[in-house]
Design an enzyme around this catalytic site. Structure first.
Site, PDB file in Angstrom:
ATOM      1  N   ARG A 228      50.829  33.074  42.228  1.00  0.00           N
ATOM      2  CA  ARG A 228      49.879  33.562  43.226  1.00  0.00           C
ATOM      3  C   ARG A 228      50.520  33.580  44.607  1.00  0.00           C
ATOM      4  O   ARG A 228      51.260  32.665  44.974  1.00  0.00           O
ATOM      5  CB  ARG A 228      48.647  32.656  43.282  1.00  0.00           C
ATOM      6  CG  ARG A 228      47.618  32.965  42.222  1.00  0.00           C
ATOM      7  CD  ARG A 228      46.951  34.327  42.403  1.00  0.00           C
ATOM      8  NE  ARG A 228      45.957  34.600  41.382  1.00  0.00           N
ATOM      9  CZ  ARG A 228      46.199  35.203  40.213  1.00  0.00           C
ATOM     10  NH1 ARG A 228      47.409  35.632  39.914  1.00  0.00           N
ATOM     11  NH2 ARG A 228      45.213  35.417  39.356  1.00  0.00           N
ATOM     12  N   HIS A 276      52.100  42.993  41.925  1.00  0.00           N
ATOM     13  CA  HIS A 276      51.233  42.111  41.140  1.00  0.00           C
ATOM     14  C   HIS A 276      50.946  42.713  39.759  1.00  0.00           C
ATOM     15  O   HIS A 276      49.797  42.895  39.366  1.00  0.00           O
ATOM     16  CB  HIS A 276      49.913  41.838  41.885  1.00  0.00           C
ATOM     17  CG  HIS A 276      49.131  40.700  41.288  1.00  0.00           C
ATOM     18  ND1 HIS A 276      48.337  39.866  42.028  1.00  0.00           N
ATOM     19  CD2 HIS A 276      49.015  40.260  40.008  1.00  0.00           C
ATOM     20  CE1 HIS A 276      47.770  38.966  41.237  1.00  0.00           C
ATOM     21  NE2 HIS A 276      48.164  39.187  40.006  1.00  0.00           N
TER      22      HIS A 276
END
Ligand code: NDP
Ligand code: OXD
Length: 313
Positions: A228, A276
């Site tokens: 993350r 991502h």
């Protein structure tokens, strides 16, 4: 009983069609067209808009359509019902592919040879063997453990760090704050698969990067963060690169996503940016998992992969 798909980021049709293809009888709704909210007992979500889940008075289970659940816990009005996250072979396989790819890219100096090819330069460079390179995996959960195991099979010296000690074939285990420094000091290539929680926010900062090994035979220190973005401090990564405290980075996740155009990471010659997507959630695999869990729950069996709310992961 109705199942709701709710996402502020993904398109309804793909997920609804896939779920209907598996179970044509299910009462399926797609946010924001929720119909009578009293019917909705289950919600499968990715980045649900804050406050929307609280409108469902009979909600019994929230399913995260990803391994991470930070996108759910950021809702201040989150209903007090079980949250189940994705643990899926397909997702794990994709993540390990990404980690192995980028470790090998740094290890085998791929970007250096790309630059040489563009300039038609024929020149080899000293190449360490995998057995001379120390990989450290931050976060030895489902994804970190699988990636670590696969890197160990390739011959790398692999260690993992997590809250609790692990036993993974060929992987040395470090646990807790007291063993973090020793773990970093023996690491050339750091891979982060930590979840974003109050404890891990801003964890990968300049001080942490300075602890990485500088006496390696091959690539290093290198950072690969595919967990993350909130776990990293991007200004510190850039400063560490400028100061040669960090040789290179691969980043799949960012403090702000999409990565703003103004970010210096985009054009840094030693940074690889991906959007991502190291391990996309595949509707073909994930809709089936959610339906299976609902059947288990309705049959009175315990839910699998329920998140511990006190730990945030
Ligand atoms: P898990 O919950 O299985 O693993 C999390 C690991 O992190 C565990 O080993 C846990 O330790 C460790 N951990 C958590 N907090 C701390 C802490 N404060 N200190 C030390 N160790 C800590 O998660 P997964 O492996 O399934 O997924 C990891 C993350 O990857 C997800 O949360 C998500 O954010 C990210 N992800 C990113 C994707 C992408 O496309 N970029 C795709 C999928 C996931 P312990 O085991 O001891 O509890
Ligand atoms: C996840 C993700 O958490 O894709 O699964 O980020």
């Amino acid at each position: 009983m109705a199942l709701l798909f709710m996402s502020s980021a993904w398109d309804n049709d793909t997920w609804l069609n896939r779920t209907r293809a598996i179970d044509g009888n299910i009462d399926l709704r797609g946010w924001p067209d929720m119909g009578n909210v009293d019917d909705i007992r289950y919600a499968m979500v990715w980045k649900p808009p804050a406050g929307e889940l609280a409108k469902l008075p009979n909600l019994q289970v929230i399913f995260s359509l990803g391994a991470g659940v930070d996108h759910i816990f950021q809702d201040p009005d989150l209903p007090d019902c079980p949250v189940v996250r994705t643990v899926d072979e397909n997702l794990t396989m994709r993540m390990s592919e990404y980690v192995v790819l980028h470790v090998l890219m740094h290890h085998r100096q791929v970007r250096r040879y790309d630059t040489q090819q563009a300039a038609k330069v024929w020149q080899g460079h000293i190449q360490a063997g995998a057995d001379e390179v120390r990989i450290g995996v931050l976060g030895m959960g489902v994804l970190g453990s699988d990636a670590a195991r696969k890197l160990a099979v390739l011959g790398f010296k692999v260690a993992g760090w997590s809250n609790t000690r692990k036993s993974v074939d060929g992987v040395e285990s470090f646990a807790g704050q007291s063993e973090l420094k020793a773990f970093l000091n023996r690491t050339d290539i750091l891979v982060s698969l930590l979840p974003l929680t109050p404890d891990t926010k801003g964890f990968i900062n300049r001080d942490l990067l300075r602890e990485l090994a500088r006496d390696g035979e091959g690539a290093g220190p290198v950072l690969i963060n595919t967990g993350r973005g909130g776990v990293q401090v991007e200004a510190d990564i850039l400063a560490a690169l400028e100061a040669d405290e960090l040789q290179a980075a691969t980043l799949d996740v960012f403090e702000t996503e999409p990565l703003p155009e103004a970010s210096a990471l985009w054009s840094h010659p030693r940074v690889t940016v991906t959007p991502h997507n190291s391990a996309d959630s595949d509707p073909r695999a994930l809709c089936g998992s959610v339906l299976e869990q609902i059947h288990r729950f309705e049959a009175g069996k315990p839910l699998e992969n329920q998140v511990d709310r006190a730990r945030y992961y």
